[in-house]
Design a protein around this motif. Sequence first.
Motif, PDB file in Angstrom:
ATOM      1  N   UNK A 145      -6.217   4.479  -9.464  1.00  0.00           N
ATOM      2  CA  UNK A 145      -6.953   5.703  -9.753  1.00  0.00           C
ATOM      3  C   UNK A 145      -6.181   6.311 -10.906  1.00  0.00           C
ATOM      4  N   UNK A 146      -6.833   7.008 -11.755  1.00  0.00           N
ATOM      5  CA  UNK A 146      -6.168   7.558 -12.928  1.00  0.00           C
ATOM      6  C   UNK A 146      -4.925   8.332 -12.511  1.00  0.00           C
ATOM      7  N   UNK A 147      -3.759   7.802 -12.855  1.00  0.00           N
ATOM      8  CA  UNK A 147      -2.494   8.449 -12.526  1.00  0.00           C
ATOM      9  C   UNK A 147      -1.870   8.032 -11.204  1.00  0.00           C
ATOM     10  N   UNK A 148      -2.537   7.147 -10.444  1.00  0.00           N
ATOM     11  CA  UNK A 148      -2.048   6.724  -9.133  1.00  0.00           C
ATOM     12  C   UNK A 148      -2.198   5.219  -8.984  1.00  0.00           C
ATOM     13  N   UNK A 149      -1.319   4.628  -8.204  1.00  0.00           N
ATOM     14  CA  UNK A 149      -1.506   3.269  -7.703  1.00  0.00           C
ATOM     15  C   UNK A 149      -1.707   3.428  -6.200  1.00  0.00           C
ATOM     16  N   UNK A 150      -2.819   2.923  -5.695  1.00  0.00           N
ATOM     17  CA  UNK A 150      -3.148   3.037  -4.281  1.00  0.00           C
ATOM     18  C   UNK A 150      -2.781   1.731  -3.592  1.00  0.00           C
ATOM     19  N   UNK A 151      -2.064   1.817  -2.475  1.00  0.00           N
ATOM     20  CA  UNK A 151      -1.756   0.657  -1.641  1.00  0.00           C
ATOM     21  C   UNK A 151      -2.291   0.959  -0.249  1.00  0.00           C
ATOM     22  N   UNK A 152      -2.995   0.000   0.332  1.00  0.00           N
ATOM     23  CA  UNK A 152      -3.531   0.172   1.683  1.00  0.00           C
ATOM     24  C   UNK A 152      -2.510  -0.356   2.695  1.00  0.00           C
ATOM     25  N   UNK A 153      -2.287   0.418   3.742  1.00  0.00           N
ATOM     26  CA  UNK A 153      -1.353   0.030   4.797  1.00  0.00           C
ATOM     27  C   UNK A 153      -1.717   0.721   6.090  1.00  0.00           C
ATOM     28  N   UNK A 154      -0.929   0.531   7.131  1.00  0.00           N
ATOM     29  CA  UNK A 154      -1.253   1.078   8.450  1.00  0.00           C
ATOM     30  C   UNK A 154      -0.835   2.540   8.613  1.00  0.00           C
ATOM     31  N   UNK A 155      -1.517   3.217   9.495  1.00  0.00           N
ATOM     32  CA  UNK A 155      -1.148   4.560   9.958  1.00  0.00           C
ATOM     33  C   UNK A 155      -1.842   4.751  11.300  1.00  0.00           C
ATOM     34  N   UNK A 156      -1.471   5.762  12.042  1.00  0.00           N
ATOM     35  CA  UNK A 156      -2.064   6.000  13.355  1.00  0.00           C
ATOM     36  C   UNK A 156      -3.552   6.324  13.196  1.00  0.00           C
ATOM     37  N   UNK A 157      -4.395   5.664  13.994  1.00  0.00           N
ATOM     38  CA  UNK A 157      -5.826   5.945  13.989  1.00  0.00           C
ATOM     39  C   UNK A 157      -6.592   5.259  12.877  1.00  0.00           C
ATOM     40  N   UNK A 158      -5.948   4.371  12.165  1.00  0.00           N
ATOM     41  CA  UNK A 158      -6.646   3.676  11.081  1.00  0.00           C
ATOM     42  C   UNK A 158      -6.053   2.293  10.883  1.00  0.00           C
ATOM     43  N   UNK A 159      -6.898   1.358  10.529  1.00  0.00           N
ATOM     44  CA  UNK A 159      -6.400   0.023  10.197  1.00  0.00           C
ATOM     45  C   UNK A 159      -6.141  -0.108   8.704  1.00  0.00           C
ATOM     46  N   UNK A 160      -6.459   0.927   7.968  1.00  0.00           N
ATOM     47  CA  UNK A 160      -6.176   0.924   6.543  1.00  0.00           C
ATOM     48  C   UNK A 160      -6.114   2.343   6.025  1.00  0.00           C
ATOM     49  N   UNK A 161      -4.938   2.784   5.639  1.00  0.00           N
ATOM     50  CA  UNK A 161      -4.750   4.134   5.106  1.00  0.00           C
ATOM     51  C   UNK A 161      -4.292   4.024   3.656  1.00  0.00           C
ATOM     52  N   UNK A 162      -4.597   5.028   2.872  1.00  0.00           N
ATOM     53  CA  UNK A 162      -4.211   5.056   1.464  1.00  0.00           C
ATOM     54  C   UNK A 162      -2.822   5.632   1.291  1.00  0.00           C
ATOM     55  N   UNK A 163      -1.961   4.855   0.685  1.00  0.00           N
ATOM     56  CA  UNK A 163      -0.656   5.339   0.253  1.00  0.00           C
ATOM     57  C   UNK A 163      -0.772   5.551  -1.248  1.00  0.00           C
ATOM     58  N   UNK A 164      -0.719   6.798  -1.684  1.00  0.00           N
ATOM     59  CA  UNK A 164      -0.915   7.145  -3.096  1.00  0.00           C
ATOM     60  C   UNK A 164       0.436   7.241  -3.793  1.00  0.00           C
ATOM     61  N   UNK A 165       0.716   6.254  -4.619  1.00  0.00           N
ATOM     62  CA  UNK A 165       1.980   6.186  -5.344  1.00  0.00           C
ATOM     63  C   UNK A 165       1.760   6.739  -6.743  1.00  0.00           C
ATOM     64  N   UNK A 166       2.481   7.766  -7.095  1.00  0.00           N
ATOM     65  CA  UNK A 166       2.300   8.447  -8.379  1.00  0.00           C
ATOM     66  C   UNK A 166       2.788   7.558  -9.512  1.00  0.00           C
ATOM     67  N   UNK A 167       1.883   7.225 -10.438  1.00  0.00           N
ATOM     68  CA  UNK A 167       2.164   6.245 -11.484  1.00  0.00           C
ATOM     69  C   UNK A 167       3.444   6.500 -12.282  1.00  0.00           C
ATOM     70  N   UNK A 168       3.644   7.660 -12.895  1.00  0.00           N
ATOM     71  CA  UNK A 168       4.853   7.795 -13.726  1.00  0.00           C
ATOM     72  C   UNK A 168       6.143   7.640 -12.920  1.00  0.00           C
ATOM     73  N   UNK A 169       6.114   8.043 -11.650  1.00  0.00           N
ATOM     74  CA  UNK A 169       7.319   8.004 -10.826  1.00  0.00           C
ATOM     75  C   UNK A 169       7.667   6.589 -10.339  1.00  0.00           C
TER      76      UNK A 169
END
Length: 151
Positions: free
Chosen positions: A111-135
């Motif tokens: 996504x513009x400015x983000x790298x999204x990685x899908x991984x686990x979290x409670x209540x979901x089999x796929x949650x978005x981990x939003x990694x800030x691109x410049x960082x």
Amino acid sequence: MSADDFGRLLGAVAADFVKTGDGHREVNITWLYEDPTCVSYEAVVTDRDSVAWTASSVATFSKRDGHRITPEEVFSCDEKQIKRLMWQYRGDLPMEVSSPDALYVGDVAFIDGWVIVIGPARGTSGAEYRLRYPEIEKWLIPAKGEGYLSR
């Protein structure tokens, strides 16, 4: 991606998410990002039976040949480091695990400015981990031109 290819993608998604029984299933596919080299989509599936269960998936496709981008094409680091980044950027996701080592690395997208990685979290089999691109740029494969995938 041509209109025919996108139609086949939607058909495949619909076939994968057929729901039977008394529950209700909602599928939302959203265009996320586009540059001269790639296009990203997100699918969010919500099942409602006695509780709501969600699963997110993301995909970035190369405009050059239509292939789906994998984590190995985005990150220059190993999977352990990707999991550490996911843990660092988990935000308020409710976790069922106590360390980054217990995460899994799923699909990736831009996504513009983000790298999204899908991984686990409670209540979901796929949650978005939003990694800030410049960082996180030092853990990404360097671009050699315009856009995320120009190499």
